[in-house]
Design an enzyme around this catalytic site. Sequence first.
Site, PDB file in Angstrom:
ATOM      1  N   GLU A 182      20.158   6.642  17.341  1.00 33.81           N
ATOM      2  CA  GLU A 182      21.436   6.583  16.612  1.00 33.81           C
ATOM      3  C   GLU A 182      22.199   5.282  16.868  1.00 33.81           C
ATOM      4  O   GLU A 182      23.213   5.020  16.227  1.00 33.81           O
ATOM      5  CB  GLU A 182      22.295   7.821  16.935  1.00 33.81           C
ATOM      6  CG  GLU A 182      23.008   7.821  18.282  1.00 33.81           C
ATOM      7  CD  GLU A 182      22.114   8.196  19.471  1.00 33.81           C
ATOM      8  OE1 GLU A 182      20.874   8.201  19.329  1.00 33.81           O
ATOM      9  OE2 GLU A 182      22.690   8.452  20.549  1.00 33.81           O
ATOM     10  N   CYS A 198      17.524  10.707  24.971  1.00 34.50           N
ATOM     11  CA  CYS A 198      18.079  10.287  26.258  1.00 34.50           C
ATOM     12  C   CYS A 198      18.019  11.439  27.266  1.00 34.50           C
ATOM     13  O   CYS A 198      16.944  11.821  27.689  1.00 34.50           O
ATOM     14  CB  CYS A 198      19.496   9.733  26.080  1.00 34.50           C
ATOM     15  SG  CYS A 198      20.091   8.852  27.526  1.00 34.50           S
ATOM     16  N   HIS A 229      18.101   5.359  22.279  1.00 36.18           N
ATOM     17  CA  HIS A 229      19.044   6.015  21.365  1.00 36.18           C
ATOM     18  C   HIS A 229      18.772   5.578  19.928  1.00 36.18           C
ATOM     19  O   HIS A 229      19.252   4.523  19.506  1.00 36.18           O
ATOM     20  CB  HIS A 229      20.482   5.645  21.743  1.00 36.18           C
ATOM     21  CG  HIS A 229      20.946   6.287  23.002  1.00 36.18           C
ATOM     22  ND1 HIS A 229      21.594   7.496  23.025  1.00 36.18           N
ATOM     23  CD2 HIS A 229      20.829   5.908  24.299  1.00 36.18           C
ATOM     24  CE1 HIS A 229      21.867   7.836  24.266  1.00 36.18           C
ATOM     25  NE2 HIS A 229      21.412   6.881  25.064  1.00 36.18           N
TER      26      HIS A 229
END
Lengths: 268, 205
Positions: B188, B79, B186
């Site tokens: 994650e 990001c 992202h």
Amino acid sequence: MLAKRIIPCLDVKDGRVVKGVSFVDLRDAGDPVEVAKGYDLAGADELCFLDITASHENRDTILDVVACTADQVFMPLTVGGGIRNLDDIRGLLEAGADKVSINTSAVQNPEFVKAASRRFGSQCIVVAIDAKSARVAGQSQGSDKWDVFTHGGRRETGLDVVEWAKKMTEYGAGEILLTSMDQDGQKDGYDLGLTAAVSQAVSIPVIASGGAGSLHHLYEALAKGKADAVLAASIFHYKEYSIAEAKSYLTQHGIPVRLLEEYSVASS
Amino acid sequence: MIAIVDYGMGNLRSVQKAFEAVGHQAIVTRESSKIADASHVVLPGVGAFGDCMNNLIRYELDTPIRQSIACGKPFLGICLGLQLLFTKSEEFGDHQGLGILPGIVKRFTSLSTTPGLKVPHMGWNTISIQQSSPLLCDIPPASHVYFVHSYYVVPDDSAVTCTTTEYGNSFVSSVYKDNIFASQFHPEKSQKIGLQLFRNFGDWQ
């Protein structure tokens, strides 16, 4: 193409899920972490926890719930309920929430939204709006005006929903979570007029909430209501429909969604 | 050991736990010696570009990051960790980035001719693979990944583009050059696709 999102919402009280959830093989249906894992496997796009803990001393339990969930489930998590200050937001974000949803506090102090988005970034500030039709009694046609309510729909604010949504966008909100108090719990569809009015008035994503009773209702909120995402509680919790069924239905009706099949490919 | 650079911008716990979930040990640190000792370096980040860059400099982390990249260590930007690699950003006035990759960071409205395009670009969107990378091993083409951002990178050298994504127009959703991979999305938060990317990064030599 950006997919429309399906977001199950869990009511969490004193660290426990309070609405019935009937996932198969769930060891503990009241454990938010287990429920979150179930929705992760089912292919939900995001999760929302609404903390309805009443007593002040139990408020920190949500932080443990968020931390345990975020450690095990790698999908976006929004947490709402009782957020009053920047420290509340910081605590939730540090525990692992990706977004926080602010409702009553935004109405009481709009500057709070501005301060929060400046501090933490618009991307994590969701403003929740509880809307009720300003329809005159006896009038059967839906009106095109809605009033903002707070305190779980008990208190009228005199604010116009569309104007309020625009103001919150200007103040830095990254997303609007729009709940129709008229439709909530009725299971006969989202308020499409309300959803479309807000969605077209603001430049940020809008999540439709309140009224989902069938898969067609989800379709309507996304297609006719022009929502970017749909929030639903009971139709998924009580296993009336699975997330996969919802996505399959939406795909058949031309709505772009993220399908479970592709998502399972990389499974280890 | 993977070092996740902590410069006070956002929660890094999800990134650490995601690496652990795929069997790679990762530490969250702002000590330059630990970054120097690490085999792999991860630069995450959410918030405003200017604040992030200021914090990197304040914690004296810009030099260790440059050194890690210069010595060929596998590097993953996420990001804002992607955007910071570029020359400068237009976010709230012009801000200088690390300048490791030439190019600028622009806001979505300047790209789009689509009326009603919602900003931030938030949610699951597909990637279109422009060049292969070890980081995309076992990741199917057109996988959905999770985005939340209002700015995107415009590299001077299109050869660094690894994936693109459609939002209004096509934008660069990840870059890959030598030992650098950085994504606008992202991993994650991208469930199994994201975990696979983390697994690939940890395996990357």
